[in-house]
Design a protein around this motif. Structure first.
Motif, PDB file in Angstrom:
ATOM      1  N   VAL A 219      22.206  10.412  50.504  1.00  0.00           N
ATOM      2  CA  VAL A 219      23.262  10.972  49.664  1.00  0.00           C
ATOM      3  C   VAL A 219      24.234   9.834  49.364  1.00  0.00           C
ATOM      4  O   VAL A 219      24.747   9.185  50.293  1.00  0.00           O
ATOM      5  CB  VAL A 219      24.000  12.130  50.362  1.00  0.00           C
ATOM      6  N   TYR A 447      23.516  21.861  43.692  1.00  0.00           N
ATOM      7  CA  TYR A 447      22.575  20.834  43.247  1.00  0.00           C
ATOM      8  C   TYR A 447      22.318  20.979  41.756  1.00  0.00           C
ATOM      9  O   TYR A 447      22.069  22.080  41.251  1.00  0.00           O
ATOM     10  CB  TYR A 447      21.274  20.974  44.040  1.00  0.00           C
ATOM     11  N   GLN A 451      20.413  16.121  36.683  1.00  0.00           N
ATOM     12  CA  GLN A 451      21.003  14.818  36.996  1.00  0.00           C
ATOM     13  C   GLN A 451      20.628  14.316  38.388  1.00  0.00           C
ATOM     14  O   GLN A 451      20.942  13.181  38.741  1.00  0.00           O
ATOM     15  CB  GLN A 451      22.527  14.910  36.906  1.00  0.00           C
ATOM     16  N   ARG A 452      19.975  15.169  39.184  1.00  0.00           N
ATOM     17  CA  ARG A 452      19.670  14.862  40.580  1.00  0.00           C
ATOM     18  C   ARG A 452      20.932  14.420  41.316  1.00  0.00           C
ATOM     19  O   ARG A 452      21.016  13.387  41.966  1.00  0.00           O
ATOM     20  CB  ARG A 452      18.587  13.801  40.671  1.00  0.00           C
ATOM     21  N   ARG A 453      21.956  15.272  41.187  1.00  0.00           N
ATOM     22  CA  ARG A 453      23.232  15.000  41.838  1.00  0.00           C
ATOM     23  C   ARG A 453      23.732  16.287  42.494  1.00  0.00           C
ATOM     24  O   ARG A 453      23.350  17.391  42.096  1.00  0.00           O
ATOM     25  CB  ARG A 453      24.284  14.518  40.831  1.00  0.00           C
ATOM     26  N   SER A 464      31.086  14.257  42.720  1.00  0.00           N
ATOM     27  CA  SER A 464      29.625  14.333  42.653  1.00  0.00           C
ATOM     28  C   SER A 464      29.009  13.273  43.566  1.00  0.00           C
ATOM     29  O   SER A 464      29.645  12.262  43.878  1.00  0.00           O
ATOM     30  CB  SER A 464      29.126  14.146  41.216  1.00  0.00           C
ATOM     31  N   TYR A 465      27.755  13.534  44.007  1.00  0.00           N
ATOM     32  CA  TYR A 465      27.006  12.624  44.871  1.00  0.00           C
ATOM     33  C   TYR A 465      25.626  12.403  44.251  1.00  0.00           C
ATOM     34  O   TYR A 465      24.954  13.370  43.889  1.00  0.00           O
ATOM     35  CB  TYR A 465      26.810  13.211  46.263  1.00  0.00           C
ATOM     36  N   GLU A 466      25.188  11.161  44.190  1.00  0.00           N
ATOM     37  CA  GLU A 466      23.824  10.873  43.735  1.00  0.00           C
ATOM     38  C   GLU A 466      22.864  11.041  44.906  1.00  0.00           C
ATOM     39  O   GLU A 466      23.144  10.613  46.033  1.00  0.00           O
ATOM     40  CB  GLU A 466      23.752   9.450  43.189  1.00  0.00           C
ATOM     41  N   LEU A 467      21.723  11.681  44.633  1.00  0.00           N
ATOM     42  CA  LEU A 467      20.703  11.926  45.666  1.00  0.00           C
ATOM     43  C   LEU A 467      19.480  11.052  45.407  1.00  0.00           C
ATOM     44  O   LEU A 467      19.129  10.780  44.250  1.00  0.00           O
ATOM     45  CB  LEU A 467      20.288  13.390  45.694  1.00  0.00           C
ATOM     46  N   ARG A 468      18.844  10.678  46.495  1.00  0.00           N
ATOM     47  CA  ARG A 468      17.562   9.965  46.385  1.00  0.00           C
ATOM     48  C   ARG A 468      16.540  10.767  47.193  1.00  0.00           C
ATOM     49  O   ARG A 468      16.784  11.147  48.335  1.00  0.00           O
ATOM     50  CB  ARG A 468      17.648   8.539  46.883  1.00  0.00           C
TER      51      ARG A 468
END
Length: 472
Positions: A219, A447, A451-453, A464-468
């Motif tokens: 995250v 979720y 945007q996969r965020r 917001s948080y970027e997810l991998r």
């Protein structure tokens, strides 16, 4: 004869004058006869005993009361009308005040229960801390190098310090949840109580493909997009439809402030820039008030829980009307099974690559998290899973690729995503993926698969948080 009578009278008068003052009274009786009455003051007695005095005064007082009662009865007819007219209004006011008092009592009882629960948790943490302090450190022993028999075993490491380890669940598995929370292999038997098996998460690799479904790897750091203007924005929901429908485009951002008992306004922004400036282009008024921060957007509809009920509502944004309404069977609501931060977060709705989900609990599940997949059109439950994680023990949760992830703390600046449950396999386990609460009171996570965020509402701030994800 007349002369004798006259002499008698004169004698009496003379005798009266000799004794004191005398008076003569003459009058007709009821039959018309003339009566003569003489009154002579007694030289020996000041007053006649029993004549007049308190009895006469009592009679006068009773007579006065009777006269007052008669006057009130005779004149009270004009006064009863307004009093009778005011009676229903007074009764209505009394009922309203009584209802408000009962509501306040209920709220007081709920807050007292929450405070008692917090006190118990603090006491348990204090005892655990004292126990850890009193336990001696185990002797250091050389680690066994990995051999052929251990190559398939998941590597193990401490998860970000003792604060994060305190959130790992070490309870036994139940109902198909195959969480591997066994003890680490170590020479000292007394060390077993402090050990838990944790899946090691590899560091993000920039060369990895971040498309498609997979398990959460990391995250990102929080990115702040806007701070709200007033107290109504301490908690809230901000959302973006991953599969937007006309007339709204994919860049449309929606926001709902959830402070208050009648939450209905929904503000729309054309893009992230307009959101940061605070200029809405659309305002919708929801037909039913919204409960807490568990709403989500999916395929042109807002899905949310109606206040003070377990009813779910699908609100069509384009048509601006309720398209579906259904109760979530046996779900707790309005403070029965919330997340640890409270806020009536009993039912949390989420959308991901696998569809629409509801995260909640029931009395049958004894407070453990229940995951249900919902039909997006009818809101009917198509399948459910029960986990071994108590809903009140985690701060929040979100769904990604059919997996439930929980966050350990809503207030700690450095906490962790501490549990994952895979609905495809029906198994869950503890993990430790770093997560940051930048502003110290995170009340919402949702979720966005486009945007996969993660979208978050952290103490007046929209973050917001970027997810991998790890490619399968």
């Amino acid at each position: 004869m007349f002369l004798f009578l006259l002499l008698s009278v004169c004698g009496l008068l003379l005798r009266a004058e000799a004794q004191g003052a005398a008076s003569l009274w003459r009058g007709n009786d009821g039959g018309g006869r003339c009566h003569y009455t003489f009154s002579v003051a007694s030289p020996a007695e000041a007053s006649c005993p029993g004549a007049g005095g308190p009895e006469v005064d009592g009679l006068k007082a009773r007579l006065g009361l009777l006269e007052a009662a008669v006057a009130q009865l005779s004149g009270g007819g004009g006064q009863r009308g307004p009093a009778a007219g005011a009676q229903p209004e007074l009764q209505e006011t009394l009922e309203r005040v009584t209802g408000e008092r009962n509501l306040l009592r209920g709220e007081k009882e709920r807050l007292e229960k929450e405070a008692e629960g917090l006190r118990r948790r603090m006491e348990e943490m204090r005892r655990e801390t004292e126990r850890l302090r009193s336990r001696p450190c185990p002797p250091q022993t050389p680690m066994v190098p990995p051999g052929p028999a251990n190559q398939d075993r998941t590597s193990v490491r401490p998860a970000g310090g003792s604060s994060q380890m305190s959130h790992l669940m070490t309870r036994p598995n139940r109902q198909g949840d195959s969480s591997s929370l066994g003890a680490w292999q170590h020479a000292a038997p007394g060390f077993q109580e402090l050990k838990a098996e944790v899946t090691e998460v590899p560091a993000p690799d920039a060369s990895q493909d971040n498309t498609g479904c997979g398990e959460l790897i990391s995250v990102g750091d929080p990115v702040t997009h806007r701070k709200t203007d007033n107290i109504a924005g301490k908690y809230g929901v901000w959302l973006q439809d991953p599969e937007a429908a006309p007339p709204y485009g994919p860049g449309m951002i929606w926001r709902i402030d959830t402070i208050g008992t009648d939450v209905r306004q929904m503000f729309g922004y054309d893009d992230m820039e307009q959101l940061s400036k605070g200029f809405p282009s659309k305002v919708l008024l929801l037909p039913d008030p919204l409960e807490s921060t568990g709403a989500t957007l999916y395929r042109g509809s807002l899905y949310y829980q109606r206040r003070l009920s377990r009813s779910l509502i699908r609100y069509d944004l384009a048509a601006e009307h309720v398209a579906a309404r259904r109760e979530l069977p046996h779900a707790g609501f309005h403070g029965q099974f919330p997340y640890s931060w409270g806020g009536y977060t009993d039912i949390d709705l989420s959308a991901d690559e696998k569809g629409l989900w509801a995260v909640y609990s029931t009395s049958k599940a004894q407070g453990n998290i229940v995951i249900s997949r919902l039909d997006p059109r009818s809101l009917e439950v198509t399948r459910s899973w029960e986990t071994s994680v108590r809903k009140a023990s985690v701060a929040n949760s979100f769904m990604v690729c059919g997996r439930l992830y929980t966050v350990a703390s809503y207030a700690a600046p450095d906490t962790a995503v501490n549990y994952v449950y895979d609905t495809e396999t029906g198994r869950g386990r503890a993990v430790s993926i770093p997560f940051k609460n930048k502003y110290g009171y995170n009340s919402m996570l949702d979720y966005n698969l486009a945007q996969r965020r993660l979208f978050s509402w952290d103490n007046f701030h929209l973050v917001s948080y970027e997810l991998r994800l790890q490619a399968q």
